[in-house]
Design an enzyme around this catalytic site. Structure first.
Site, PDB file in Angstrom:
ATOM      1  N   GLN A   1      -6.431   2.590  -6.686  1.00 52.01           N
ATOM      2  CA  GLN A   1      -8.014   2.515  -6.123  1.00 52.01           C
ATOM      3  C   GLN A   1      -8.459   3.234  -6.173  1.00 52.01           C
ATOM      4  O   GLN A   1      -9.360   3.237  -7.102  1.00 52.01           O
ATOM      5  CB  GLN A   1      -6.888   1.611  -4.565  1.00 52.01           C
ATOM      6  CG  GLN A   1      -8.088   0.951  -4.464  1.00 52.01           C
ATOM      7  CD  GLN A   1      -7.858   0.053  -2.832  1.00 52.01           C
ATOM      8  OE1 GLN A   1      -7.867   0.704  -2.268  1.00 52.01           O
ATOM      9  NE2 GLN A   1      -7.655  -1.517  -3.648  1.00 52.01           N
ATOM     10  N   PHE A   2      -7.650   5.019  -5.207  1.00 55.13           N
ATOM     11  CA  PHE A   2      -8.959   6.350  -6.021  1.00 55.13           C
ATOM     12  C   PHE A   2      -8.250   7.530  -6.132  1.00 55.13           C
ATOM     13  O   PHE A   2      -7.258   7.384  -5.340  1.00 55.13           O
ATOM     14  CB  PHE A   2      -9.750   6.483  -4.295  1.00 55.13           C
ATOM     15  CG  PHE A   2     -10.618   4.900  -3.473  1.00 55.13           C
ATOM     16  CD1 PHE A   2     -11.545   5.173  -3.843  1.00 55.13           C
ATOM     17  CD2 PHE A   2      -9.752   3.728  -3.427  1.00 55.13           C
ATOM     18  CE1 PHE A   2     -13.160   4.595  -3.885  1.00 55.13           C
ATOM     19  CE2 PHE A   2     -10.826   3.007  -3.122  1.00 55.13           C
ATOM     20  CZ  PHE A   2     -12.392   3.012  -2.960  1.00 55.13           C
TER      21      PHE A   2
ATOM     22  N   ASP B   1      -8.512  10.008  -4.343  1.00 55.70           N
ATOM     23  CA  ASP B   1      -8.155  10.595  -3.426  1.00 55.70           C
ATOM     24  C   ASP B   1      -6.921  10.453  -3.335  1.00 55.70           C
ATOM     25  O   ASP B   1      -6.592  11.135  -1.880  1.00 55.70           O
ATOM     26  CB  ASP B   1      -8.832  10.509  -3.007  1.00 55.70           C
ATOM     27  CG  ASP B   1     -10.587  10.408  -3.021  1.00 55.70           C
ATOM     28  OD1 ASP B   1     -11.332  11.249  -3.066  1.00 55.70           O
ATOM     29  OD2 ASP B   1     -10.869   9.379  -4.306  1.00 55.70           O
TER      30      ASP B   1
ATOM     31  N   LEU C   1       0.510  -0.944  -0.101  1.00 54.82           N
ATOM     32  CA  LEU C   1       0.136   0.330   0.191  1.00 54.82           C
ATOM     33  C   LEU C   1       1.185   0.820   0.093  1.00 54.82           C
ATOM     34  O   LEU C   1       1.259   1.946   0.824  1.00 54.82           O
ATOM     35  CB  LEU C   1      -0.565  -0.201   1.217  1.00 54.82           C
ATOM     36  CG  LEU C   1      -2.351   0.400   1.419  1.00 54.82           C
ATOM     37  CD1 LEU C   1      -2.991   0.103   2.551  1.00 54.82           C
ATOM     38  CD2 LEU C   1      -1.620   2.433   1.586  1.00 54.82           C
ATOM     39  N   ALA C   2       1.434   1.611  -0.724  1.00 55.13           N
ATOM     40  CA  ALA C   2       2.245   2.630  -1.318  1.00 55.13           C
ATOM     41  C   ALA C   2       2.029   3.252  -2.710  1.00 55.13           C
ATOM     42  O   ALA C   2       2.685   2.832  -3.793  1.00 55.13           O
ATOM     43  CB  ALA C   2       3.565   2.352  -1.075  1.00 55.13           C
ATOM     44  N   GLU C   3       1.903   4.441  -2.811  1.00 55.43           N
ATOM     45  CA  GLU C   3       0.782   4.371  -4.494  1.00 55.43           C
ATOM     46  C   GLU C   3       2.303   5.646  -5.048  1.00 55.43           C
ATOM     47  O   GLU C   3       2.549   4.881  -5.960  1.00 55.43           O
ATOM     48  CB  GLU C   3       0.367   6.319  -4.173  1.00 55.43           C
ATOM     49  CG  GLU C   3      -0.898   5.661  -4.137  1.00 55.43           C
ATOM     50  CD  GLU C   3      -1.616   5.065  -2.489  1.00 55.43           C
ATOM     51  OE1 GLU C   3      -0.369   5.729  -1.591  1.00 55.43           O
ATOM     52  OE2 GLU C   3      -2.566   4.517  -2.344  1.00 55.43           O
TER      53      GLU C   3
ATOM     54  N   ILE D   1      -4.340   9.644  -5.219  1.00 53.50           N
ATOM     55  CA  ILE D   1      -2.642   9.989  -6.026  1.00 53.50           C
ATOM     56  C   ILE D   1      -1.923  10.883  -5.538  1.00 53.50           C
ATOM     57  O   ILE D   1      -0.775  10.673  -5.919  1.00 53.50           O
ATOM     58  CB  ILE D   1      -3.748  10.059  -7.521  1.00 53.50           C
ATOM     59  CG1 ILE D   1      -2.368   9.850  -8.439  1.00 53.50           C
ATOM     60  CG2 ILE D   1      -3.664  11.377  -7.469  1.00 53.50           C
ATOM     61  CD1 ILE D   1      -3.299  10.040 -10.045  1.00 53.50           C
TER      62      ILE D   1
ATOM     63  N   HIS E   1     -13.418   9.750  -1.308  1.00 48.48           N
ATOM     64  CA  HIS E   1     -13.583   8.719  -2.143  1.00 48.48           C
ATOM     65  C   HIS E   1     -14.743   9.368  -3.388  1.00 48.48           C
ATOM     66  O   HIS E   1     -15.030   8.810  -4.154  1.00 48.48           O
ATOM     67  CB  HIS E   1     -14.166   7.609  -1.762  1.00 48.48           C
ATOM     68  CG  HIS E   1     -13.649   7.174  -0.267  1.00 48.48           C
ATOM     69  ND1 HIS E   1     -14.020   7.171   0.940  1.00 48.48           N
ATOM     70  CD2 HIS E   1     -13.015   5.783  -1.297  1.00 48.48           C
ATOM     71  CE1 HIS E   1     -13.249   6.249   1.320  1.00 48.48           C
ATOM     72  NE2 HIS E   1     -12.808   5.693   0.802  1.00 48.48           N
TER      73      HIS E   1
END
Ligand SMILES: Cc1ncc(C[n+]2csc(CCOP(=O)(O)OP(=O)(O)O)c2C)c(N)n1
Ligand SMILES: [Mg+2]
Length: 741
Positions: free
Chosen positions: A493-494, A496, A469-471, A498, A541
């Site tokens: 994923q979202f 929001d 979990l690490a954009e 990014i 979201h």
């Protein structure tokens, strides 16, 4: 010289106690040591020359590698140019020289010459980029190269495991692979370096984690000179030692060494590289170095370092240390040293003289290589026909597919066609614990919106996998992979979330081709679920924010409103040669609006071509995304109730955008409304409105109007959400008012 952790056999040999064989120094010959000194000395003197040139205002910036020469030359001796891969940072002048970069190339960068092989005058000096040596273009943000190095190693490993993916296919169809030659070695290593201060960046830790998880052959080298500009290491790094902090990472080989000692550094590097080449995982070399020339020419370290401390450092200067060592060991005598230094000075003089004569780049070259010069995704090559759907046996119209369905089908068909496509992101795999799938204990997830469902099952975990979990890591690793010729299609994923990836998107992904003067490219596709109208999506979201990204040169931004467009544009995104932000509106994923049959496995839509959703003569509405069905509803109502004929344009692609279609429509209707879901001010509509005012002023019979979200975030309570986001009635009223103006 210090020989920490020396192999005892080599130490004996070095002392000359065992045989008459030529003396070796941690495996290095006398000739190699002389060459190492030549590089160390050259590196320092290039810095000195540049400093002089800067003071004479003949170059515009200077960043020295002084004090870091020992570790650089050692790393180069342990690695192979044009075989291994390199993500150095600005202090790695000696490394680059040892890998084969010429001082002349460095001076060309200083003067900003057109022939500067790193960037053609686009980047500061010491921002290395030499494609044939596998030195990958570097930027200025501290640490943004680290995740890419991880991706680069992953790319090499992928091609080793899937060599069938490497050859360029025979294709008459447009395809980025025609322009992306792939090379790989089974035991290649990727080198990445950074300063001690940079080890505080989150991306460093994301990269360490990813490399450890995947057991990747990456050598991380922290060149610890004790300072980040004026901030000392004990203020930067908890406990003052990065080695201590990272010691818990599994699969790593660790070295801590005096980086001003090239022989000890070489031994440390050789062990680290061996660990990586043998496939045991990454390595970490913590090299203690010095920084004798202040941070840069703009810094004066006497403001924060007392003389005594600086003098202590000077005792360890790698130039004098190595010189003394050669003399002491009888490898070179004073005459030999003088001769070598004279040769270097002569070479540098010639290089400077030549570089000062080099031509600057032509001002009209500035827009070259913002995008691929080879494939134009706006061209007719991307304009292919949809295949007519099969008619069911009962003769009824085939059921329309949702946007979600067609995105999945397009991804699947493209993955069948192109083995270089890799999908990763958060939750995108069917199931990370493969045995559950194999034993059919679970069905699999395939994304929080299920758009990648079944892809891991079909293509295996090397091609579809969950990322931590690490954009920033998702985009940074993808960038490194794409540099090697893969086509990562990653998912954020979202929208929001990014923002952790923003540095990678804006300062790396979008600008790598331009800043390297087409030396490197990274055509990644980033799929992002975006937008509101979710009834309960709330602040985090529901965000839009596309104009933040359309503002970035080098990045294509696509935003389809219906199934068929999503399929055609996603295929164009995958086959083209540019980085693409592919925005998928969550509310449209399974909407009944815009469903369609699958338009076939080669259906593409060129970028920058709008669609007229509803033709009209009285008023032009320019919009995209989830506002399209809402604006259509409003336009139909206006026509029904007042006979006003609205021309509704769905832009589909936001950068580039279809100015010709807008201009032709407004020239006809003389009225324009721009409608978008994002907050009103500074939004996408501002650009369109400005262009209309600029270029069609004489055609307008009314002011250009905008309908958009209120300038607040989207709230949770549906009553508030409705009030915040543009609704069909808001659009209706604005259209009516504009038509009546
Ligand atoms: C993300 C980012 N923040 C700040 C800067 C400004 N800056 C450039 S170098 C530097 C210090 C880096 O120190 P360190 O990592 O120890 O490397 P050194 O210069 O000491 O070799 C800073 C703060 C930058 N370039 N990038
Ligand atoms: Mg430092």
């Amino acid at each position: 010289m210090a020989t920490t952790k020396t192999d005892p056999k080599l130490a004996l040999a070095a002392n000359g106690a065992t045989s008459k064989k030529p003396k070796l120094y941690e495996g290095l010959t006398r000739e190699q040591l002389i060459q190492a000194y030549r590089i160390i000395y050259t590196s320092r003197r290039v810095d000195d020359r540049e400093i002089l040139l800067k003071r004479q205002q003949k170059i515009y910036f200077q960043m020295s590698g002084a004090g870091h020469e020992g570790i650089g030359v050692a790393a180069a001796l342990a690695l192979k140019p044009s075989y291994d891969w390199f993500y150095p940072y600005y202090r790695d002048r000696a490394l680059c020289l040892a890998l084969g970069v010429k001082p002349y190339d460095m001076f060309l960068q200083g003067v900003g010459a057109a022939s500067d092989p790193s960037s053609g005058g686009r980047q500061m000096p010491s921002h290395w980029s030499y494609p044939s040596l596998h030195i990958v273009t570097q930027s200025s943000p501290t640490g943004s190269q680290i995740l890419q190095a991880v991706g680069c190693a992953e790319g090499g490993r992928y091609f080793s495991r899937h060599p069938k993916a490497a050859p360029v296919p025979d294709s008459t169809l447009v395809d980025y692979r025609q322009f992306k030659n792939v090379t790989f070695q089974g035991d290649e290593v990727t080198y990445v370096s950074l300063g001690d201060g940079t080890s505080s960046e989150g991306e460093f830790w994301e990269a360490m984690n990813a490399a450890a998880l995947e057991k990747l052959p990456v050598v991380f080298c922290v060149e610890d000179n004790g300072y980040a500009i004026s901030v000392p290491v004990e203020v930067q790094t908890a406990g003052g030692s990065i080695s201590r902090l990272v010691s818990g990472f599994p699969n790593f080989h660790f070295e801590e060494v005096d980086g001003t000692d090239p022989i000890a550094s070489y031994a440390a590097f050789a062990r680290a590289v061996r660990h990586c080449r043998e496939g045991n995982g990454p390595a970490f070399v913590h090299a203690h170095v010095i920084r004798p020339y202040s941070h840069s020419l703009s810094d004066d370290e006497r403001l924060y370092r007392p003389d005594a401390e600086r003098e202590r450092d000077a005792q360890r200067d790698p130039v004098t240390r190595t010189q003394m060592f050669l003399l002491r060991e009888g490898i070179l005598d004073e005459k030999g040293i003088n001769q070598l230094e004279k040769e270097v000075e002569a070479e540098l003089q010639t290089a400077v003289d030549l570089a000062l004569e080099a031509l600057p780049p032509a001002p009209e070259s500035i827009t070259k290589f913002v995008y691929s010069p080879d494939i134009d995704p706006t061209s007719s090559a991307f304009d292919t026909q949809a295949v007519a759907p099969e008619v069911p046996a009962d003769g009824k119209k085939p059921a329309g597919k949702t946007m979600a369905d067609l995105i999945t089908t397009t991804l699947r068909d493209e993955m069948r066609r192109d083995d270089r496509i890799i999908i990763f992101g958060e939750d995108v795999a069917d199931c990370s614990r493969e045995e559950y799938l194999k034993r059919k204990l679970v069905k699999g997830k395939g994304g929080v919106f299920k758009l990648t469902f079944g892809l891991q099952n079909e293509f295996g975990p090397d091609r579809v996998f969950n990322a931590p979990l690490a954009e920033a890591a998702i985009v940074g690793r993808a960038t490194g992979m794409a540099t090697r010729g893969l086509k990562p299609v990653v998912e954020i994923q979202f929208f929001d979330y990014i923002w952790p990836a923003m540095m990678q998107i804006r300062d790396e992904l979008s600008v790598i081709r331009w800043r390297s003067n087409n030396g490197f490219s990274c055509p990644v596709v980033i799929r992002v679920a975006i937008g509101g109208y979710l009834t309960g999506g709330a602040i985090y979201h529901s965000q839009c924010g596309e104009s933040v990204f359309t503002h970035i040169p080098g990045l294509r931004v696509v935003f389809p409103s219906n199934s068929q467009d999503a399929a055609g544009l996603l295929r164009s995104a995958i086959r083209c040669d540019d980085p693409v932000l592919f925005l998928e509106h969550k509310r449209l994923y399974r909407e009944s609006f815009g469903r369609a049959a699958y338009p076939g496995p080669d259906y593409m839509i060129p970028f920058g071509k709008a669609k007229i959703v509803h033709p009209g003569t009285d008023l032009t509405v320019i919009t995209y995304g989830a506002v399209v069905p809402r604006a259509l509803q409003a336009a139909q109502k206006l026509e029904r109730e007042q006979g006003v004929k609205v021309e509704l344009i769905d832009l589909r692609c936001l950068n580039p955008f279809d100015w010709d279609t807008i201009a032709a429509s407004v020239a006809k209707t003389n009225r324009a409304l721009v409608a978008y879901e994002d907050t009103l001010s500074w939004g996408y509509g501002a650009e369109i409105a400005a262009r209309l005012a600029d270029q069609l002023f004489d055609k307008l019979d009314a002011p250009v109007r905008r309908v958009a979200a209120k300038d607040v975030f989207v709230a949770y309570q549906p009553i508030l959400e409705d009030a915040i986001l543009p609704q069909p009635n808001d659009l209706f009223l604005a259209m009516k008012e504009l038509a009546e103006y």
